[in-house]
Structures are given as C-alpha cells and as structure tokens.
Motif scaffolding. Structure first.
Motif, PDB file in Angstrom:
ATOM      1  N   PHE A  44      41.028 -51.084   3.411  1.00 31.39           N
ATOM      2  CA  PHE A  44      41.929 -51.979   2.678  1.00 31.39           C
ATOM      3  C   PHE A  44      41.158 -52.789   1.631  1.00 31.39           C
ATOM      4  O   PHE A  44      41.676 -53.064   0.540  1.00 31.39           O
ATOM      5  CB  PHE A  44      42.652 -52.933   3.631  1.00 31.39           C
ATOM      6  N   PHE A  45      39.938 -53.190   1.974  1.00 27.11           N
ATOM      7  CA  PHE A  45      39.111 -53.939   1.023  1.00 27.11           C
ATOM      8  C   PHE A  45      38.802 -53.096  -0.211  1.00 27.11           C
ATOM      9  O   PHE A  45      38.998 -53.531  -1.348  1.00 27.11           O
ATOM     10  CB  PHE A  45      37.815 -54.361   1.714  1.00 27.11           C
ATOM     11  N   ASN A  49      40.273 -53.730  -3.982  1.00 31.02           N
ATOM     12  CA  ASN A  49      39.383 -53.902  -5.130  1.00 31.02           C
ATOM     13  C   ASN A  49      39.788 -53.002  -6.288  1.00 31.02           C
ATOM     14  O   ASN A  49      39.786 -53.412  -7.459  1.00 31.02           O
ATOM     15  CB  ASN A  49      37.941 -53.569  -4.728  1.00 31.02           C
ATOM     16  N   SER A  50      40.109 -51.764  -5.971  1.00 34.22           N
ATOM     17  CA  SER A  50      40.438 -50.782  -7.011  1.00 34.22           C
ATOM     18  C   SER A  50      41.718 -51.148  -7.742  1.00 34.22           C
ATOM     19  O   SER A  50      41.790 -51.038  -8.977  1.00 34.22           O
ATOM     20  CB  SER A  50      40.570 -49.386  -6.382  1.00 34.22           C
ATOM     21  N   TYR A  51      42.730 -51.581  -7.005  1.00 30.30           N
ATOM     22  CA  TYR A  51      43.994 -51.950  -7.651  1.00 30.30           C
ATOM     23  C   TYR A  51      43.826 -53.199  -8.523  1.00 30.30           C
ATOM     24  O   TYR A  51      44.359 -53.272  -9.636  1.00 30.30           O
ATOM     25  CB  TYR A  51      45.085 -52.171  -6.602  1.00 30.30           C
ATOM     26  N   ILE A  52      43.104 -54.193  -8.011  1.00 28.58           N
ATOM     27  CA  ILE A  52      42.888 -55.410  -8.794  1.00 28.58           C
ATOM     28  C   ILE A  52      42.075 -55.093 -10.050  1.00 28.58           C
ATOM     29  O   ILE A  52      42.376 -55.592 -11.148  1.00 28.58           O
ATOM     30  CB  ILE A  52      42.162 -56.473  -7.942  1.00 28.58           C
ATOM     31  N   ALA A  53      41.055 -54.248  -9.912  1.00 23.07           N
ATOM     32  CA  ALA A  53      40.233 -53.877 -11.069  1.00 23.07           C
ATOM     33  C   ALA A  53      41.065 -53.186 -12.137  1.00 23.07           C
ATOM     34  O   ALA A  53      40.867 -53.424 -13.338  1.00 23.07           O
ATOM     35  CB  ALA A  53      39.083 -52.969 -10.623  1.00 23.07           C
ATOM     36  N   CYS A  89      46.608 -55.382   0.035  1.00 22.77           N
ATOM     37  CA  CYS A  89      45.468 -54.725   0.679  1.00 22.77           C
ATOM     38  C   CYS A  89      44.411 -55.745   1.095  1.00 22.77           C
ATOM     39  O   CYS A  89      43.846 -55.661   2.200  1.00 22.77           O
ATOM     40  CB  CYS A  89      44.860 -53.688  -0.251  1.00 22.77           C
ATOM     41  N   TRP A  90      44.129 -56.721   0.237  1.00 21.51           N
ATOM     42  CA  TRP A  90      43.130 -57.742   0.565  1.00 21.51           C
ATOM     43  C   TRP A  90      43.563 -58.571   1.772  1.00 21.51           C
ATOM     44  O   TRP A  90      42.746 -58.908   2.625  1.00 21.51           O
ATOM     45  CB  TRP A  90      42.906 -58.656  -0.629  1.00 21.51           C
TER      46      TRP A  90
END
Length: 250
Positions: A44-45, A49-53, A89-90
């Motif tokens: 999930f981490f 990260n990938s979606y936020i980036a 996810c976070w």
C-alpha cells in the motif's frame, strides 16, 4: 497484434520498460494474519507513493506550461483520482503498519472512504500511545480539510472516476462551475508528502528494521529530511524530489 506485455529478451534499451512486479514480490500467506499485514504495509505504501507522484507530475507539467490549451480541465480528474486513491493507500499502509508492529490481529474494514480510514488510524495511534508520529494528529488536518471541502459540495469519494452515480450527477455536472486552484493543489500535495508520508515512511522503516516506534528515533528520522524548493535554476530539483521523497522507500 499488440505486444505491450513482454516476457523475455528484446532489442530495445532497458529504460524502455516498466516492470510490473519487482516491487511486489512478497505475497499473501493464507496462514498468517500478521505476515499479511506486513505485506499490505509495504505494498500500500509503494502504490500510494506512485499515485501521489503521478498527480504531482501532471500538475507540475500543467503549471510549467501555464495550462496550455486549458488541458487542466481534462487532467484534473485523473489528478484528483490519483490523489484520493494515493491517500487511501497511505492510510491503509499506516493501519497495516501499526497493527503489524504491535502484533494486533484486529481486522479493519478496508473501506474507500478517507474519513473512515482516518478515524480508524487515529484510534490505533491513541491505543498504542504513538500520536507523536503524526504530530499529535495535526498531520490529519490536511486530509480533514480535503474531505471537508468535498463534503461541502456533497460529492462521493469516487467523484474523479464517475460523472454520475445511480442517476445522480456529481457536483461538476451541475449548473454552477467549481474551480480548482492548481497552485494551491500542488502545494497541498507537497505539504502532504512532508507531513503524512514522512510519518508513514517512519513506520515502514520500523517494520524493515524489526523495531517498534520510538519518539527519539522518530525525531532523528525527521531531521534528516529537507523540504523541496521549486528552483527554476535547478532543472533536476523536482525530479530528485519525486525520486527521493515521493517514490523513494523512506
């Protein structure tokens, strides 16, 4: 016939590929609740990260080109989807991390609703007396403010995916336009990275180091992080920020 998915050698350069599996080698174990929480924490981490980036990449490109052709009117939806799903996810990574670190086998309902996930996480922080990891809950103020703004327009969590839901239009389909301040949104996500994600990355480090959280260690961990500054003279500043502080492991 397309050949998007490859398995084997190719004449193309190595940087022409995106690997779908190498970050997610650990799999669920049907016989271990705690081990599954550990797997969830990492996965999930990484996915968050990938979606936020991706939201940040889209916003930076739009802002740098002064919203040429008003492209933001279209890309705002994937930007918001990536933001809200990344946050989801976070939050799930945080819940999984804490329950794993404290051998807590309680099963939480993994909803999509940010408000419910935030509430569950706050309860865990209070249960194990580790509120300091999220600045005594002040880190949640950002998420709460986003949820409050969405609630103000009576929208569902999936507003960025569907224009309507069960014959009811979402807020942007009505007669009144709702505008998004792209600069404010960009800074909001940057701040989120240096608050909520920073706290979560400490939990991930604890799992990786097989230790429970410690306030002094957390303070030292935070001191090692420097905030991103948008410097037009440094073309690599944003790329380094994405690699180090968003998609990076800690």
């Amino acid at each position: 016939m397309t050949k998007i998915f490859l398995n084997g050698s190719s004449s193309k350069p190595v940087n022409a590929y995106a690997f779908l599996n190498w970050y997610f080698e650990d799999q669920k174990n049907a016989n271990s609740i705690l081990q599954n929480k550990q797997v969830d924490s990492f996965q999930f981490f990484i996915m968050g990260n990938s979606y936020i980036a991706s939201s940040l990449y889209l916003l930076k490109n739009i802002l740098d080109k002064y919203n040429k052709y008003n492209v933001a009117d279209h890309l705002i939806f994937p930007i918001f989807f990536n933001l809200t799903h990344g946050l989801e996810c976070w939050l799930k990574a945080s819940i999984s991390s804490i329950t794993y670190l404290y051998n807590d086998i309680e099963e939480f309902k993994f909803t999509h609703a940010l408000k419910e996930l935030t509430s569950d996480l706050k309860k865990l922080l209070e249960r194990y007396n580790i509120l300091y990891i999220f600045d005594d809950l002040s880190s949640f103020a950002l998420i709460d403010s986003l949820v409050d703004e969405l609630d103000q327009y009576n929208v569902r969590f999936d507003f960025a995916r569907y224009s309507s839901y069960r014959n009811n239009s979402q807020f942007y389909c009505g007669n009144n336009n709702v505008c998004v301040d792209l600069y404010e949104l960009f800074q909001f996500i940057i701040t989120l990275v240096y608050s909520f994600r920073l706290s979560l990355s400490y939990l991930i480090l604890c799992i990786d180091s097989a230790v429970q959280p410690n306030q002094e260690d957390f303070i030292l961990f935070c001191e090692d992080k420097a905030n991103y500054k948008d410097n037009e003279d440094d073309e690599d500043a944003f790329e380094n920020f994405i690699f180090k502080d968003v998609t990076g492991f800690y």
